[in-house]
Design a protein around this motif. Structure first.
Motif, PDB file in Angstrom:
ATOM      1  N   ALA A   2       8.997   5.297  -2.570  1.00  0.00           N
ATOM      2  CA  ALA A   2       9.794   4.940  -1.759  1.00  0.00           C
ATOM      3  C   ALA A   2       9.024   4.153  -0.719  1.00  0.00           C
ATOM      4  O   ALA A   2      10.284   2.480  -0.473  1.00  0.00           O
ATOM      5  N   LYS A   5       7.517   0.428  -1.782  1.00  0.00           N
ATOM      6  CA  LYS A   5       8.417   0.008  -1.320  1.00  0.00           C
ATOM      7  C   LYS A   5       9.779  -1.364  -0.127  1.00  0.00           C
ATOM      8  O   LYS A   5       9.657  -2.162  -0.031  1.00  0.00           O
ATOM      9  N   ALA A   8       6.726  -3.301   1.298  1.00  0.00           N
ATOM     10  CA  ALA A   8       7.413  -4.726   0.914  1.00  0.00           C
ATOM     11  C   ALA A   8       7.988  -5.497   0.927  1.00  0.00           C
ATOM     12  O   ALA A   8       7.877  -6.789   1.110  1.00  0.00           O
ATOM     13  N   LEU A   9       9.198  -5.122   1.706  1.00  0.00           N
ATOM     14  CA  LEU A   9      10.405  -5.913   1.108  1.00  0.00           C
ATOM     15  C   LEU A   9      10.465  -6.693   2.848  1.00  0.00           C
ATOM     16  O   LEU A   9      10.502  -7.501   3.249  1.00  0.00           O
TER      17      LEU A   9
END
Ligand SMILES: [Cu+2]
Length: 160
Positions: A2, A5, A8-9
């Motif tokens: 998580a 992610k 990355a966001l």
């Protein structure tokens, strides 16, 4: 994972952020607010207004107000005669600029408009068009983006 992610966001946001045109909020008269005996044309002169920007009128109410008028109303300091356009009177009025062209605002109290409590601006298409120096700016932006991507890349490597 998580956390990757999320990183990355964040990466996406950081890289895209400089390319998003931000709407501007203009405080009319800045710290002077909205009052007589102030030169609002001088205040507006060096500013560029775009669709999507917001004007903020700060003033004590009463006595002041904000009427949107046409060019004649502006020149002659006459408020609209119809009741379908009530004045703004909150003392902290935000007006979003929704269309291009000339906009005129006056205070209808006493002789305030004649004393200079009037504003005329020209609203341009938004977002801002690229300046002739866009090649230079593009280079700066891509430099920034590479730099931020590198930082986030290191962060991902450490976090993973
Ligand atoms: Cu006034």
């Amino acid at each position: 994972m998580a956390s990757i992610k999320i990183v990355a966001l964040i990466t996406m946001v950081v890289i895209l952020l400089p390319t998003i045109a931000m709407a501007t909020e203009f405080i009319v008269g800045d710290a002077n607010g909205w009052k007589p005996n102030f030169d609002y044309q001088a205040w507006a002169k060096d500013k560029v207004f775009h669709v999507g920007d917001t004007l903020v009128f700060n003033y004590p109410s009463p006595p002041h107000n904000v009427f949107k008028v046409n060019g004649t109303g502006f020149k002659e300091c006459v408020k609209p005669t119809t009741n379908d356009q009530p004045p703004l009177t909150s003392g902290n009025d935000k007006i979003e600029l929704k269309t291009t062209g000339n906009k005129w605002y006056i205070c209808s109290t006493s002789n305030h408009c004649a004393l200079g409590q009037k504003l005329n601006i020209t609203v341009m298409e938004g977002p801002p068009a690229p300046a002739p120096s866009s090649a230079v700016r593009g280079f700066i932006f891509s430099g920034y983006q590479v730099f931020m991507a590198a930082i986030v890349g290191v962060f991902i490597a450490v976090a993973a």
